[in-house]
Design a protein around this motif. Sequence first.
Motif, short mmCIF file in Angstrom:
data_model
loop_
_atom_site.label_atom_id
_atom_site.label_comp_id
_atom_site.label_asym_id
_atom_site.label_seq_id
_atom_site.Cartn_x
_atom_site.Cartn_y
_atom_site.Cartn_z
N LEU A 95 8.31 -12.62 -3.25
CA LEU A 95 7.27 -11.61 -3.35
C LEU A 95 6.27 -11.95 -4.45
O LEU A 95 6.59 -12.69 -5.39
CB LEU A 95 7.90 -10.24 -3.64
CG LEU A 95 8.81 -9.70 -2.53
CD1 LEU A 95 9.59 -8.50 -3.04
CD2 LEU A 95 7.98 -9.32 -1.30
N PRO A 96 5.06 -11.43 -4.37
CA PRO A 96 4.08 -11.65 -5.44
C PRO A 96 4.60 -11.13 -6.78
O PRO A 96 5.39 -10.18 -6.83
CB PRO A 96 2.85 -10.85 -4.97
CG PRO A 96 3.03 -10.67 -3.50
CD PRO A 96 4.51 -10.61 -3.26
N ASP A 97 4.12 -11.73 -7.87
CA ASP A 97 4.56 -11.32 -9.20
C ASP A 97 4.23 -9.86 -9.50
O ASP A 97 4.95 -9.19 -10.24
CB ASP A 97 3.93 -12.22 -10.27
CG ASP A 97 4.47 -13.64 -10.21
OD1 ASP A 97 5.58 -13.83 -9.68
OD2 ASP A 97 3.77 -14.56 -10.68
N ASP A 98 3.12 -9.38 -8.95
CA ASP A 98 2.71 -7.99 -9.22
C ASP A 98 3.16 -7.03 -8.13
O ASP A 98 2.56 -5.97 -7.92
CB ASP A 98 1.18 -7.93 -9.37
CG ASP A 98 0.45 -8.40 -8.10
OD1 ASP A 98 1.12 -8.96 -7.20
OD2 ASP A 98 -0.78 -8.20 -8.02
N TRP A 99 4.24 -7.35 -7.44
CA TRP A 99 4.71 -6.53 -6.32
C TRP A 99 5.00 -5.10 -6.80
O TRP A 99 5.83 -4.89 -7.70
CB TRP A 99 5.97 -7.14 -5.72
CG TRP A 99 6.50 -6.40 -4.54
CD1 TRP A 99 7.66 -5.69 -4.46
CD2 TRP A 99 5.88 -6.29 -3.25
NE1 TRP A 99 7.81 -5.14 -3.21
CE2 TRP A 99 6.73 -5.50 -2.45
CE3 TRP A 99 4.70 -6.80 -2.71
CZ2 TRP A 99 6.42 -5.19 -1.13
CZ3 TRP A 99 4.39 -6.49 -1.39
CH2 TRP A 99 5.25 -5.69 -0.61
N PRO A 100 4.35 -4.06 -6.23
CA PRO A 100 4.50 -2.69 -6.72
C PRO A 100 5.83 -2.04 -6.35
O PRO A 100 6.17 -0.98 -6.88
CB PRO A 100 3.33 -1.95 -6.06
CG PRO A 100 3.07 -2.72 -4.80
CD PRO A 100 3.35 -4.16 -5.14
N GLY A 101 6.59 -2.66 -5.45
CA GLY A 101 7.86 -2.08 -5.05
C GLY A 101 8.84 -1.96 -6.21
O GLY A 101 9.65 -1.03 -6.25
N ARG A 102 8.77 -2.88 -7.15
CA ARG A 102 9.68 -2.80 -8.29
C ARG A 102 9.40 -1.55 -9.12
O ARG A 102 10.31 -0.83 -9.52
CB ARG A 102 9.54 -4.06 -9.15
CG ARG A 102 9.83 -5.36 -8.39
CD ARG A 102 9.76 -6.57 -9.31
NE ARG A 102 9.86 -7.81 -8.53
CZ ARG A 102 8.84 -8.56 -8.16
NH1 ARG A 102 7.60 -8.21 -8.51
NH2 ARG A 102 9.02 -9.67 -7.46
N ARG A 103 8.10 -1.31 -9.37
CA ARG A 103 7.75 -0.16 -10.21
C ARG A 103 8.01 1.16 -9.47
O ARG A 103 8.48 2.13 -10.08
CB ARG A 103 6.27 -0.24 -10.61
CG ARG A 103 5.94 0.69 -11.77
CD ARG A 103 4.62 0.32 -12.43
NE ARG A 103 3.50 1.06 -11.88
CZ ARG A 103 2.54 0.58 -11.11
NH1 ARG A 103 2.56 -0.70 -10.77
NH2 ARG A 103 1.55 1.33 -10.66
N SER A 104 7.74 1.21 -8.18
CA SER A 104 7.98 2.46 -7.46
C SER A 104 9.47 2.77 -7.40
O SER A 104 9.88 3.93 -7.50
CB SER A 104 7.37 2.42 -6.05
OG SER A 104 8.01 1.46 -5.23
N GLY A 138 0.81 -1.22 0.00
CA GLY A 138 0.00 0.00 0.00
C GLY A 138 0.84 1.26 0.00
O GLY A 138 0.49 2.26 -0.66
N LEU A 139 1.97 1.25 0.71
CA LEU A 139 2.86 2.41 0.71
C LEU A 139 3.45 2.64 -0.68
O LEU A 139 3.58 3.79 -1.13
CB LEU A 139 3.98 2.21 1.74
CG LEU A 139 3.56 2.13 3.20
CD1 LEU A 139 4.76 1.79 4.08
CD2 LEU A 139 2.93 3.44 3.65
N HIS A 140 3.81 1.57 -1.35
CA HIS A 140 4.33 1.71 -2.71
C HIS A 140 3.25 2.26 -3.65
O HIS A 140 3.54 3.10 -4.52
CB HIS A 140 4.84 0.37 -3.22
CG HIS A 140 6.16 -0.04 -2.64
ND1 HIS A 140 7.33 0.64 -2.91
CD2 HIS A 140 6.49 -1.07 -1.82
CE1 HIS A 140 8.33 0.06 -2.27
NE2 HIS A 140 7.85 -0.98 -1.60
N GLU A 141 2.03 1.78 -3.49
CA GLU A 141 0.94 2.27 -4.35
C GLU A 141 0.70 3.76 -4.12
O GLU A 141 0.42 4.51 -5.06
CB GLU A 141 -0.34 1.47 -4.08
CG GLU A 141 -0.26 -0.01 -4.45
CD GLU A 141 -0.24 -0.25 -5.95
OE1 GLU A 141 -0.25 0.74 -6.73
OE2 GLU A 141 -0.20 -1.43 -6.35
N GLU A 142 0.80 4.21 -2.86
CA GLU A 142 0.66 5.63 -2.56
C GLU A 142 1.74 6.44 -3.26
O GLU A 142 1.48 7.51 -3.84
CB GLU A 142 0.74 5.87 -1.05
CG GLU A 142 -0.52 5.55 -0.29
CD GLU A 142 -0.41 5.95 1.17
OE1 GLU A 142 0.52 6.71 1.52
OE2 GLU A 142 -1.25 5.51 1.97
#
Length: 275
Positions: free
Chosen positions: A238-247, A186-190
Amino acid sequence: MAEQHTPRSLIVSFYGAYGRAPDGSPVPVAALIRLLGVLGVDAPSVRSSVSRLKRRGLLLPGRTAGGAAGYALSEEARRLLDDGDRRIYARTEPKLSEGWVLAVFSVPEAERHKRHLLRSRLARLGFGTAAPGVWIAPARLYEETRNALERLELSPYVDLFRGDHLGYAATAGAVARWWDLPAIAGLHEEFLASHEPVLRAWRTAPAGAEDAYRDYLLALDSWRRLPYADPVLPAELLPDDWPGRRSAEVFTALHELLRDRGAEYVLPFLSGDTV
C-alpha cells in the motif's frame, strides 16, 4: 459519497454492539424505538425496518422475561455478526507471507443470475478481480468465504485455492489492478472526516453516557462497512500515506472510549428499568 445511516443499518449496528444477550433474550420493541430515536430514527421507520429484517430471517419475535414484545437475533444473524466481529475489531495487520485465497467459478448460462450473486458476494467479502472468473483476497478470509458460499448454496460453482503470488508483475502493482485503491482510500477519508473530530472532542471534553452511545453507534455503523470494502492488505503493498491505518486507529480509539460508556445508557432500557 456522504455517509448514509439508514434505519435498517443502524438496527443491525445496534444489535452488533448491544443486542447480543448471552441467553438470547429479545430486545424490547419499545426500547429499540427509544434507543433509535436518539439517532433521529422515528418509530414507523424502526418498525418497518424490523419487519424487513424479520422477513429475511435475521430477527425472531419473542417476549422478554417481563412479558414485553421484542426481537432476538436468529442463529444465522448471530453467525453473521460473529463473522463481522473478526473484521470490524481486528487489531493485527496481515503479513504478505500469509498468502492469498483464490476463488475460481463457473456458472452455467441457465443459472446466470447466480453468477451475478457470486460476483456481488465475493466483492462484499473484499475480493479483488485478478482475471475474468478469478477472484483474489488475503488468505485469512478463506473461512469466512467458505461459510458465506455454503450459506448461500453457491459452493458447487466455486473452487477455492490457497497460494503465493510468484510473478510476473510486482505484487504491489498487481494489487493496484485487482482493487480500486483510490476508491477504498476515499471511503477511509470519509470516515476520518466524520469521526476523527468526534474523537478529538471526546478527548478534550468527555460527555455523558447518552452522547457516548450515540457517537459510538454512528461510528460503528460507518466503520463496519469498511473492512469489507477494504480487504486490509499487507502494509508493503500500500502507499505510505494509506489512510486506512489512521481510520482503523480512530475507530479503535472510539470503541475503547465509548462502547462501554454507551452501554451504561443502553442497559436500563434492555432490562426494563427505563420506559
